[in-house]
Design a protein around this motif. Structure first.
Motif, short mmCIF file in Angstrom:
data_model
loop_
_atom_site.label_atom_id
_atom_site.label_comp_id
_atom_site.label_asym_id
_atom_site.label_seq_id
_atom_site.Cartn_x
_atom_site.Cartn_y
_atom_site.Cartn_z
N GLY A 1 0.79 -1.22 0.00
CA GLY A 1 0.00 0.00 0.00
C GLY A 1 0.82 1.27 0.00
N THR A 2 2.13 1.15 0.00
CA THR A 2 3.00 2.34 -0.03
C THR A 2 3.86 2.32 -1.30
OG1 THR A 2 4.81 1.28 1.20
CG2 THR A 2 3.10 2.39 2.49
N ASP A 3 4.41 3.47 -1.62
CA ASP A 3 5.19 3.60 -2.86
C ASP A 3 6.68 3.36 -2.66
OD1 ASP A 3 2.90 4.29 -4.29
OD2 ASP A 3 3.13 6.43 -3.78
N LYS A 4 7.18 3.61 -1.47
CA LYS A 4 8.63 3.57 -1.29
C LYS A 4 8.99 3.21 0.15
CE LYS A 4 10.97 7.47 -1.19
NZ LYS A 4 11.65 8.73 -1.62
N ALA A 5 10.04 2.39 0.27
CA ALA A 5 10.61 2.08 1.59
C ALA A 5 11.91 2.84 1.75
CB ALA A 5 10.86 0.58 1.72
N GLU A 6 12.17 3.31 2.98
CA GLU A 6 13.40 4.05 3.26
C GLU A 6 14.10 3.42 4.46
OE1 GLU A 6 12.99 8.32 3.40
OE2 GLU A 6 11.14 8.23 2.22
N LEU A 7 15.40 3.20 4.32
CA LEU A 7 16.19 2.60 5.40
C LEU A 7 17.45 3.45 5.61
CD1 LEU A 7 15.23 0.22 3.17
CD2 LEU A 7 15.98 -1.27 5.01
N ALA A 8 17.82 3.64 6.86
CA ALA A 8 19.02 4.41 7.16
C ALA A 8 19.68 3.85 8.42
CB ALA A 8 18.69 5.89 7.36
N VAL A 9 21.01 3.90 8.44
CA VAL A 9 21.75 3.39 9.59
C VAL A 9 22.97 4.29 9.81
CG1 VAL A 9 23.21 1.80 8.27
CG2 VAL A 9 22.67 1.28 10.64
N GLU A 10 23.38 4.39 11.07
CA GLU A 10 24.54 5.21 11.42
C GLU A 10 25.52 4.38 12.23
OE1 GLU A 10 24.97 9.77 12.79
OE2 GLU A 10 24.10 8.47 14.34
N PHE A 11 26.81 4.49 11.89
CA PHE A 11 27.86 3.76 12.60
C PHE A 11 28.92 4.72 13.12
CE2 PHE A 11 26.19 0.54 9.73
CZ PHE A 11 26.18 -0.61 10.51
N ASP A 12 29.45 4.39 14.27
CA ASP A 12 30.62 5.08 14.80
C ASP A 12 31.85 4.33 14.28
OD1 ASP A 12 32.76 6.03 16.25
OD2 ASP A 12 31.78 5.95 18.20
N ILE A 13 32.71 5.02 13.52
CA ILE A 13 33.90 4.37 12.95
C ILE A 13 35.18 5.01 13.48
CG2 ILE A 13 32.72 3.58 10.86
CD1 ILE A 13 33.96 5.98 9.40
N SER A 14 35.08 5.64 14.64
CA SER A 14 36.25 6.35 15.19
C SER A 14 37.42 5.40 15.44
CB SER A 14 35.86 7.06 16.48
OG SER A 14 35.35 6.13 17.44
#
Length: 552
Positions: free
Chosen positions: A58-71
């Motif tokens: 029923g939706t047009d688009k999926a969005e996925l996001a992730v954040e990593f600490d790479i220090s």
């Protein structure tokens, strides 16, 4: 380290935002609630292929996001810098992926468009995912070999062995083909050499063809050229009535008149220019005429030379003939590739060189495997002891085999129960035993890995009771050096987590929706009580859950 994950319209998730801590984080929930959605989302963000079915109905688009600490990940920071994908904060990397209902996907690293290959390369530095079917894969020879080579730090040299093996086989094929066609090989060499000799003997200069054609035209029409030039000179200057005389007369008349009207001066200037150009043209024609002569002998020489060039070009189907020097270069290059008269010998030498390179690296790989077989077996056996496998021994059998792309030995994981003879795992262990052995191996492999985040998807299948509690402690210990995410159905394992997420689903107007919530202490007691007691949760079950948490 994984910092946060955000999902929108992904499978049965409408909207989800999670933040993660270090140590062991556990995910629990009813069967079918969607516990693996987090891992599936991570897989996509790290380069897995997507399909339209992952977009929420029923939706047009999926969005996925992730954040990593790479220090603390120098390699990842260096890779981002080299790929010109470093973000505003060099110690953090953001990955984003969008999928539409038509199956089209876009990927971004720190806001810049990226390829799946780039996501995968970076992802291998960030997360190591152990799927719920990892124990089944462990029965495959290629998996056993890869796991063991990783423990022995032999991955790079194993790849080099494979590369040298392919080089050797390719050289063997080329030599065999050349040997089978030795007569044709020699005939081709002789043909090229003949052509080279004939064209080289012709010694055609770089611009000689064009120059000869021009000279031939001049010599062939020399009489016409002499007569025509002489006629032109007669009209311009040598005749009784000529252009120079007329022009001089006209100029003198106008010069007299110009003293009466200065408006004639521009015309006089123009005529002066014409007179100068006419004089220059006459001089040029005289010089040309001085070099014109009838030379039948030279004409014949030029015609013979042109004919020789033309016949040679036509013989070898080279058109136009001025391409003969380039053809000569090409034939010389082909002859060099054939090795002149030493073609077969050159290919035979290439086979020997490739084989020697393979045998050298394969011997180094064998030595590494021999050196680490016993330590790896000892480490796995030690991890197996508390997993209700105290009477079992793990061994690595290295069996010599003919040379191949993976080296000169097979790697076979074997198990011995008690005093019995060790046998291949696939022939002796049960499904539950295999999952526990796989877990022991994964714990060892993960402990050696430089990847900061480890994900375990229901690797505790087939165990329970005291063993489940030991598995939980294993994962918690692993969480002291790595960030560990674990999907589990065992309360003993869940109790060992420093962070606990509950996955649930409900049915609303928009259909089935999955939710993930971080639990506080009270919430954890309720969830672990549910895992312990099923549908009806009693106070006794809650006390047991609280005791389990306190004990962990």
């Amino acid at each position: 380290m994984l910092l946060s994950l955000n999902l929108k319209n992904f499978v049965i998730v409408d909207k989800l935002a999670l933040e993660f801590a270090s140590g062991l984080s556990v995910f629990t929930g009813e069967t079918g609630a969607g516990k693996s959605i987090v891992i599936d989302a991570l897989g996509l963000l790290l380069g897995d292929r997507a399909d339209a079915g992952m977009v929420r109905h029923g939706t047009d688009k999926a969005e996925l996001a992730v954040e990593f600490d790479i220090s603390k990940l120098a390699a990842a920071r260096a890779w981002l810098a080299e790929a010109e994908l470093t973000g505003d904060d060099a110690d953090v990397v953001n990955l984003r992926r969008t999928l539409d209902s038509q199956g089209k996907s876009k990927a971004f690293i720190n806001g810049t468009a990226a390829t799946l290959a780039q996501l995968k390369t970076l992802g291998e530095m960030l997360v190591d995912i152990h799927g719920q079917h990892a124990h089944q894969l462990l029965l495959r020879p290629e998996t056993q070999r890869a796991v063991f080579d990783a423990f022995a730090s032999a991955g790079d040299i194993a790849a080099t062995v494979g590369s040298h093996w392919r080089d050797w086989q390719r050289a063997e094929e080329e030599f065999a083909a050349a040997s089978r066609n030795a007569a044709a090989f020699e005939a081709e060499r002789e043909r090229l050499q003949w052509q080279i000799n004939e064209v080289a003997e012709l010694a055609l200069g770089e611009h000689e063809w064009e120059e000869l054609q021009g000279e031939h035209r001049r010599l062939q029409h020399a009489a016409s050229l002499i007569d025509g030039v002489q006629a032109a000179l007669t009209a311009l200057t040598d005749g009784d009535e000529n252009c120079q005389g007329w022009l001089g007369s006209a100029t003198r008349q106008l010069q007299e008149l110009a003293s009466y009207d200065e408006l004639l001066t521009p015309s006089l200037d123009l005529l002066a220019g014409v007179e100068a150009q006419l004089s220059e043209a006459v001089s040029e024609l005289r010089r040309y005429a001085d070099h014109l002569e009838l030379d039948p002998q030279r004409l014949q020489e030029v015609e013979v030379r042109l004919d020789a060039i033309w016949r040679t070009a036509r013989k070898y189907r080279i058109e136009p003939p001025d391409r003969l020097p380039q053809a000569l270069q090409d034939w010389n290059a082909q002859l060099e590739n054939l090795g002149g008269g030493e073609g077969i010998a050159r290919l035979q030498k290439a086979v020997a060189t490739a084989r020697a390179a393979y045998e050298k690296t394969a011997a180094q790989l064998s030595a590494l495997r021999q050196k680490h077989a016993a330590p790896f077996a000892k480490a796995v056996t030690a991890q197996m002891k508390p997993l209700a496998l105290a009477e079992s021994t793990f061994t690595v059998a290295l069996t010599a085999v003919p040379a191949g792309g993976h080296g000169q030995e097979d790697v076979d994981f074997q198990i011995a129960h008690g005093e019995a003879e060790a046998r291949p795992m696939g022939k002796i262990v049960s499904g539950g035993e295999l999952s526990r052995i796989s877990l022991a191996i994964q714990v060892i492999s993960s402990g050696l890995s430089g990847v900061p985040t480890l994900v375990f998807d229901e690797v505790d299948v087939g165990i329970g009771g005291r063993v489940a509690e030991i598995v939980g402690r294993m994962l918690a210990d692993l969480g002291k050096a790595h960030q560990v995410l674990c999907i589990t159905h065992l309360p003993q394992v869940a109790a060992c987590g420093q962070q606990h997420f509950q996955v649930s689903k409900d049915k609303g107007n928009a259909g089935i929706v999955s939710h993930v919530a971080a639990l506080d202490e009270a919430g954890r007691i309720e969830e672990i009580a549910r895992m312990l007691g099923g549908v009806d949760i009693t106070e006794t079950t809650r006390r047991h859950a609280a005791e389990l948490l306190g004990h962990a």
